[in-house]
Design an enzyme around this catalytic site. Structure first.
Site, mmCIF file in Angstrom:
data_model
loop_
_atom_site.group_PDB
_atom_site.id
_atom_site.type_symbol
_atom_site.label_atom_id
_atom_site.label_comp_id
_atom_site.label_asym_id
_atom_site.label_seq_id
_atom_site.Cartn_x
_atom_site.Cartn_y
_atom_site.Cartn_z
ATOM 1 N N CYS A 77 2.914 1.692 -10.811
ATOM 2 C CA CYS A 77 2.236 0.429 -10.688
ATOM 3 C C CYS A 77 1.605 0.519 -9.286
ATOM 4 C CB CYS A 77 3.147 -0.548 -10.843
ATOM 5 S SG CYS A 77 4.395 -0.772 -9.645
ATOM 6 N N CYS A 128 2.253 -2.440 -15.116
ATOM 7 C CA CYS A 128 1.645 -3.678 -14.792
ATOM 8 C C CYS A 128 1.415 -4.545 -16.026
ATOM 9 C CB CYS A 128 0.286 -3.438 -14.542
ATOM 10 S SG CYS A 128 0.182 -2.318 -12.894
ATOM 11 N N CYS A 149 -4.105 -2.098 -13.848
ATOM 12 C CA CYS A 149 -2.799 -1.019 -13.513
ATOM 13 C C CYS A 149 -3.895 0.182 -13.153
ATOM 14 C CB CYS A 149 -2.553 -0.433 -14.888
ATOM 15 S SG CYS A 149 -1.426 -1.585 -15.722
#
Length: 156
Positions: free
Chosen positions: A7, A80, A88
């Site tokens: 992430c 994400c 993301c």
């Protein structure tokens, strides 16, 4: 099987995913986590609620995905939450890419009880997904077969 969870900041959801995967999967899956713009620190509530869940936290660090060029993961999982309009990071490599949209418990504002509930829910969701992933990890398959098996789990 080797999995890299990514992430943006590598401080909460990817850290939770790494720790839970390594705890639940034993030697079947080796998990690491990283970020495209790591914060450099693990969110303290991530550590608190992992510990509460009985998941070891030793060695968890917020780090850049640049440190994993030689790791060569079989699977890269972005965590994400697209529902929250997060962008993301994109991993470039030969790995199978999968997306697990996880709400960020570190963004919950409110009482300690509300924050605790958010972390516990995220930990539960990750644990459930990792348990579903275990049979796939035991397969020796091509990247195309791996992607199909992961899609069948509803992990994308």
């Amino acid at each position: 099987m080797k999995i890299l969870y990514i992430c943006t900041h590598n401080r909460c959801r990817s850290i939770l995913s790494e720790a839970i995967t390594n705890h639940v999967a034993g030697d079947k899956i080796t998990a690491r986590s990283a970020g495209s713009q790591p914060s450099g620190v693990v969110h303290p509530l991530s550590l608190q609620y992992l510990t509460e869940a009985g998941v070891p936290t030793e060695g968890l660090t917020s780090q850049s995905w640049d440190e994993f060029e030689s790791f060569e993961p079989d699977v890269v999982v972005t965590v994400c939450d697209s529902a929250a309009s997060e962008s993301c990071p994109v991993w470039f490599g030969k790995s199978v890419k999968v997306h697990w949209g996880l709400s960020d418990p570190s963004k919950v504002e409110g009482s300690d009880e509300q924050k605790a509930a958010a972390f516990r829910a995220c930990i539960s969701e990750i644990t459930e997904r990792v348990n579903k992933l275990l049979p796939v990890a035991e397969l020796s398959t091509s990247p195309a077969e791996l992607k199909t098996a992961l899609a069948a789990l509803g992990a994308q």
